[in-house]
Design a protein around this motif. Structure first.
Motif, PDB file in Angstrom:
ATOM      1  N   CYS A  39       0.830  -1.208   0.000  1.00  0.00           N
ATOM      2  CA  CYS A  39       0.000   0.000   0.000  1.00  0.00           C
ATOM      3  C   CYS A  39       0.864   1.257   0.000  1.00  0.00           C
ATOM      4  O   CYS A  39       1.834   1.340   0.762  1.00  0.00           O
ATOM      5  CB  CYS A  39      -0.868   0.059   1.259  1.00  0.00           C
ATOM      6  SG  CYS A  39      -2.525  -0.616   1.072  1.00  0.00           S
ATOM      7  N   ALA A  40       0.482   2.226  -0.811  1.00  0.00           N
ATOM      8  CA  ALA A  40       1.031   3.583  -0.706  1.00  0.00           C
ATOM      9  C   ALA A  40      -0.099   4.478  -0.211  1.00  0.00           C
ATOM     10  O   ALA A  40      -1.173   4.515  -0.812  1.00  0.00           O
ATOM     11  CB  ALA A  40       1.539   4.069  -2.056  1.00  0.00           C
ATOM     12  N   VAL A  41       0.131   5.154   0.907  1.00  0.00           N
ATOM     13  CA  VAL A  41      -0.836   6.117   1.429  1.00  0.00           C
ATOM     14  C   VAL A  41      -0.279   7.499   1.119  1.00  0.00           C
ATOM     15  O   VAL A  41       0.787   7.875   1.622  1.00  0.00           O
ATOM     16  CB  VAL A  41      -1.046   5.944   2.943  1.00  0.00           C
ATOM     17  CG1 VAL A  41      -2.122   6.905   3.445  1.00  0.00           C
ATOM     18  CG2 VAL A  41      -1.424   4.512   3.272  1.00  0.00           C
ATOM     19  N   VAL A  42      -0.989   8.229   0.270  1.00  0.00           N
ATOM     20  CA  VAL A  42      -0.472   9.502  -0.225  1.00  0.00           C
ATOM     21  C   VAL A  42      -1.212  10.652   0.439  1.00  0.00           C
ATOM     22  O   VAL A  42      -2.408  10.862   0.195  1.00  0.00           O
ATOM     23  CB  VAL A  42      -0.603   9.592  -1.760  1.00  0.00           C
ATOM     24  CG1 VAL A  42       0.090  10.860  -2.273  1.00  0.00           C
ATOM     25  CG2 VAL A  42      -0.003   8.361  -2.427  1.00  0.00           C
ATOM     26  N   GLY A  43      -0.511  11.368   1.295  1.00  0.00           N
ATOM     27  CA  GLY A  43      -1.072  12.556   1.930  1.00  0.00           C
ATOM     28  C   GLY A  43      -1.020  13.748   0.991  1.00  0.00           C
ATOM     29  O   GLY A  43      -0.649  13.623  -0.184  1.00  0.00           O
ATOM     30  N   ASN A  44      -1.328  14.916   1.513  1.00  0.00           N
ATOM     31  CA  ASN A  44      -1.483  16.098   0.671  1.00  0.00           C
ATOM     32  C   ASN A  44      -0.420  17.166   0.906  1.00  0.00           C
ATOM     33  O   ASN A  44      -0.553  18.299   0.458  1.00  0.00           O
ATOM     34  CB  ASN A  44      -2.870  16.708   0.906  1.00  0.00           C
ATOM     35  CG  ASN A  44      -3.990  15.749   0.569  1.00  0.00           C
ATOM     36  OD1 ASN A  44      -3.805  14.841  -0.237  1.00  0.00           O
ATOM     37  ND2 ASN A  44      -5.149  15.927   1.193  1.00  0.00           N
ATOM     38  N   SER A  45       0.651  16.807   1.601  1.00  0.00           N
ATOM     39  CA  SER A  45       1.654  17.786   1.992  1.00  0.00           C
ATOM     40  C   SER A  45       2.414  18.382   0.801  1.00  0.00           C
ATOM     41  O   SER A  45       2.680  17.702  -0.195  1.00  0.00           O
ATOM     42  CB  SER A  45       2.662  17.146   2.952  1.00  0.00           C
ATOM     43  OG  SER A  45       3.753  18.011   3.193  1.00  0.00           O
ATOM     44  N   GLY A  46       2.806  19.629   0.977  1.00  0.00           N
ATOM     45  CA  GLY A  46       3.642  20.302  -0.015  1.00  0.00           C
ATOM     46  C   GLY A  46       5.024  19.688  -0.129  1.00  0.00           C
ATOM     47  O   GLY A  46       5.763  20.017  -1.071  1.00  0.00           O
ATOM     48  N   ASN A  47       5.396  18.791   0.800  1.00  0.00           N
ATOM     49  CA  ASN A  47       6.717  18.162   0.673  1.00  0.00           C
ATOM     50  C   ASN A  47       6.799  17.200  -0.506  1.00  0.00           C
ATOM     51  O   ASN A  47       7.873  16.687  -0.825  1.00  0.00           O
ATOM     52  CB  ASN A  47       7.148  17.487   1.983  1.00  0.00           C
ATOM     53  CG  ASN A  47       6.302  16.286   2.383  1.00  0.00           C
ATOM     54  OD1 ASN A  47       5.754  15.565   1.543  1.00  0.00           O
ATOM     55  ND2 ASN A  47       6.182  16.061   3.679  1.00  0.00           N
ATOM     56  N   LEU A  48       5.651  16.956  -1.165  1.00  0.00           N
ATOM     57  CA  LEU A  48       5.657  16.123  -2.369  1.00  0.00           C
ATOM     58  C   LEU A  48       6.166  16.883  -3.597  1.00  0.00           C
ATOM     59  O   LEU A  48       6.593  16.250  -4.572  1.00  0.00           O
ATOM     60  CB  LEU A  48       4.243  15.601  -2.651  1.00  0.00           C
ATOM     61  CG  LEU A  48       3.759  14.450  -1.771  1.00  0.00           C
ATOM     62  CD1 LEU A  48       2.269  14.213  -1.971  1.00  0.00           C
ATOM     63  CD2 LEU A  48       4.539  13.180  -2.062  1.00  0.00           C
ATOM     64  N   LYS A  49       6.132  18.197  -3.563  1.00  0.00           N
ATOM     65  CA  LYS A  49       6.561  18.990  -4.721  1.00  0.00           C
ATOM     66  C   LYS A  49       8.033  18.732  -5.016  1.00  0.00           C
ATOM     67  O   LYS A  49       8.874  18.770  -4.131  1.00  0.00           O
ATOM     68  CB  LYS A  49       6.311  20.481  -4.459  1.00  0.00           C
ATOM     69  CG  LYS A  49       4.833  20.830  -4.339  1.00  0.00           C
ATOM     70  CD  LYS A  49       4.608  22.276  -3.932  1.00  0.00           C
ATOM     71  CE  LYS A  49       4.964  23.232  -5.055  1.00  0.00           C
ATOM     72  NZ  LYS A  49       4.572  24.624  -4.721  1.00  0.00           N
ATOM     73  N   GLU A  50       8.304  18.420  -6.292  1.00  0.00           N
ATOM     74  CA  GLU A  50       9.656  18.137  -6.782  1.00  0.00           C
ATOM     75  C   GLU A  50      10.282  16.912  -6.102  1.00  0.00           C
ATOM     76  O   GLU A  50      11.495  16.776  -6.033  1.00  0.00           O
ATOM     77  CB  GLU A  50      10.569  19.359  -6.596  1.00  0.00           C
ATOM     78  CG  GLU A  50      10.071  20.585  -7.339  1.00  0.00           C
ATOM     79  CD  GLU A  50      10.993  21.780  -7.156  1.00  0.00           C
ATOM     80  OE1 GLU A  50      12.147  21.583  -6.722  1.00  0.00           O
ATOM     81  OE2 GLU A  50      10.559  22.908  -7.439  1.00  0.00           O
ATOM     82  N   SER A  51       9.446  15.995  -5.630  1.00  0.00           N
ATOM     83  CA  SER A  51       9.950  14.791  -4.968  1.00  0.00           C
ATOM     84  C   SER A  51      10.268  13.668  -5.953  1.00  0.00           C
ATOM     85  O   SER A  51      11.037  12.762  -5.629  1.00  0.00           O
ATOM     86  CB  SER A  51       8.921  14.284  -3.954  1.00  0.00           C
ATOM     87  OG  SER A  51       7.751  13.824  -4.634  1.00  0.00           O
ATOM     88  N   SER A  52       9.627  13.687  -7.108  1.00  0.00           N
ATOM     89  CA  SER A  52       9.783  12.632  -8.129  1.00  0.00           C
ATOM     90  C   SER A  52       9.387  11.255  -7.611  1.00  0.00           C
ATOM     91  O   SER A  52       9.910  10.230  -8.044  1.00  0.00           O
ATOM     92  CB  SER A  52      11.232  12.587  -8.657  1.00  0.00           C
ATOM     93  OG  SER A  52      11.602  13.821  -9.234  1.00  0.00           O
ATOM     94  N   TYR A  53       8.420  11.218  -6.699  1.00  0.00           N
ATOM     95  CA  TYR A  53       7.958   9.953  -6.127  1.00  0.00           C
ATOM     96  C   TYR A  53       6.930   9.235  -7.016  1.00  0.00           C
ATOM     97  O   TYR A  53       6.559   8.097  -6.729  1.00  0.00           O
ATOM     98  CB  TYR A  53       7.297  10.196  -4.765  1.00  0.00           C
ATOM     99  CG  TYR A  53       8.239  10.449  -3.611  1.00  0.00           C
ATOM    100  CD1 TYR A  53       9.495   9.845  -3.552  1.00  0.00           C
ATOM    101  CD2 TYR A  53       7.847  11.278  -2.555  1.00  0.00           C
ATOM    102  CE1 TYR A  53      10.349  10.069  -2.487  1.00  0.00           C
ATOM    103  CE2 TYR A  53       8.698  11.507  -1.474  1.00  0.00           C
ATOM    104  CZ  TYR A  53       9.945  10.903  -1.442  1.00  0.00           C
ATOM    105  OH  TYR A  53      10.774  11.121  -0.376  1.00  0.00           O
ATOM    106  N   GLY A  54       6.459   9.900  -8.066  1.00  0.00           N
ATOM    107  CA  GLY A  54       5.351   9.372  -8.852  1.00  0.00           C
ATOM    108  C   GLY A  54       5.460   7.914  -9.258  1.00  0.00           C
ATOM    109  O   GLY A  54       4.593   7.094  -8.929  1.00  0.00           O
ATOM    110  N   PRO A  55       6.520   7.523  -9.986  1.00  0.00           N
ATOM    111  CA  PRO A  55       6.635   6.121 -10.422  1.00  0.00           C
ATOM    112  C   PRO A  55       6.676   5.148  -9.250  1.00  0.00           C
ATOM    113  O   PRO A  55       6.106   4.060  -9.322  1.00  0.00           O
ATOM    114  CB  PRO A  55       7.948   6.106 -11.213  1.00  0.00           C
ATOM    115  CG  PRO A  55       8.127   7.523 -11.671  1.00  0.00           C
ATOM    116  CD  PRO A  55       7.577   8.376 -10.559  1.00  0.00           C
ATOM    117  N   GLU A  56       7.345   5.538  -8.170  1.00  0.00           N
ATOM    118  CA  GLU A  56       7.446   4.675  -6.992  1.00  0.00           C
ATOM    119  C   GLU A  56       6.076   4.465  -6.347  1.00  0.00           C
ATOM    120  O   GLU A  56       5.720   3.347  -5.958  1.00  0.00           O
ATOM    121  CB  GLU A  56       8.415   5.313  -5.989  1.00  0.00           C
ATOM    122  CG  GLU A  56       8.760   4.443  -4.803  1.00  0.00           C
ATOM    123  CD  GLU A  56       9.776   5.126  -3.905  1.00  0.00           C
ATOM    124  OE1 GLU A  56       9.575   5.095  -2.683  1.00  0.00           O
ATOM    125  OE2 GLU A  56      10.751   5.690  -4.436  1.00  0.00           O
TER     126      GLU A  56
END
Length: 340
Positions: free
Chosen positions: A142-159
């Motif tokens: 499971c990936a639980v994706v929150g809404n934090s701005g720390n996702l910006k420019e993280s490149s976590y998408g494919p993972e």
């Protein structure tokens, strides 16, 4: 395949024989002269290691979130009895749960819960598997994706998209942010006031904080008469009936009692998503939780200076919830990816 089975049988036979001999020597040491060549401490340690080796694992992952016996803190909190999802067979609430749930948002004249449940399951399926058809053997990630701005420019998408289940919450968009947050969603947790339309293949998980929330689902798929709760809400939704799931009120109370230890008025959607995922998946990874690296609380899709205001309302104890997730990560039950 036959050779593998025979080899496995030989290994198990050897281990059982070793355990038997271990027990024999332990008993013998109490009634006869201790065997100097077989120190008692060594036997005890060997016996304990063998017990750990033979202890059945709840999944085939490298780490199984539900595995007991590794952390007393976790074992005291994790309970597989409360059903994560509401269905026609588990909808009866005990009196304590019912009274607690009624007070969450203090409805003045709540409708009958039994009547509402009956109406609800005349509109949406009432036979949903509370564990989302989880099998005993396997490795569900499971990936639980929150809404934090720390996702910006993280490149976590494919993972993020590589997980079996991807859970998102509230108004979180993916279009235009795929590189950082991914494009895949299997389950989206909302309540009426945070609803957004979802793709056809996404299951909506309604988190009901009041009876009106259950009525809203019925209305939104039939008459469209409910357009306002304490704020305007969509009168109609496009989500297909067989894609509507309902988070169990008893599970909300379980999260509040066992995991939050009564902190805050009731749990946030974020911590409800985390504990929910720990019950339906074998491995759990968190993305987009907490502040960014500069300490700012905001959503990845907007620069909202008041986005962190929820931390001051007293409804949710964000700091305590954060400590819970940090502890889960520290004991290797989940992983937290902090982004930028």
């Amino acid at each position: 395949m036959v050779a593998v089975r025979r080899r496995t049988l030989k290994v198990l036979t050897f281990l059982l024989l070793l355990i038997f001999l271990t027990s024999f020597f332990l008993n013998y040491s109490h009634t006869a002269v201790p065997a100097a060549w077989f120190p008692k401490q060594m036997v005890l340690e060997l016996s304990e290691n063998l017990r750990k080796l033979l202890r059945p694992r709840p999944c085939t992952c490298a780490r199984c979130v539900s595995q007991q016996g590794l952390s007393a803190w976790f074992d005291q909190r994790f309970n597989q009895t409360p059903p994560p999802l509401l269905n026609a067979h588990n909808a009866l609430l005990d009196e304590d749960t019912y009274q607690w749930w009624l007070k969450l948002q203090r409805e003045k004249k709540p409708n009958s819960l039994n009547d509402t449940i009956k109406e609800l399951f005349s509109v949406v399926p009432g036979n949903v598997d509370p564990l989302l058809e989880k099998r005993l053997v396997g490795c569900r990630r499971c990936a639980v994706v929150g809404n934090s701005g720390n996702l910006k420019e993280s490149s976590y998408g494919p993972e993020i998209d590589s997980h079996d289940f991807v859970l998102r919450m509230n108004k979180a968009p993916t279009a235009g942010f795929e590189a950082d947050v991914g494009s895949k969603t299997t389950h989206h947790l909302v309540y009426p006031e945070s609803f957004r339309e979802l793709a056809e293949n996404v299951s909506m998980v309604l988190v009901p904080f009041k009876i009106t929330d259950l009525q809203w689902v019925v209305s939104a798929k039939t008459t469209g008469t409910i357009s306002h709760t304490y704020v305007p809400v969509p009168s109609k939704i496009k989500v297909k009936q067989d894609k509507i799931l309902v988070y169990h009120p008893a599970f909300i109370k379980y999260v509040f009692d066992s995991w939050l230890q009564g902190h805050g008025r009731y749990p946030s959607t974020g911590i409800l998503s985390v504990i929910f995922s720990m019950h339906i998946c074998d491995e759990v990874d968190l993305y987009g939780f907490g502040a960014d690296s500069k300490g700012n609380w905001h959503h990845y899709w907007e620069n909202n200076p008041s986005a962190g205001a929820f931390r001051k309302t007293g409804v949710h104890d964000a700091d305590f919830e954060s400590n819970v997730t940090a502890t889960l990560a520290a004991i290797n039950k989940i992983r937290i990816f902090k982004g930028r």
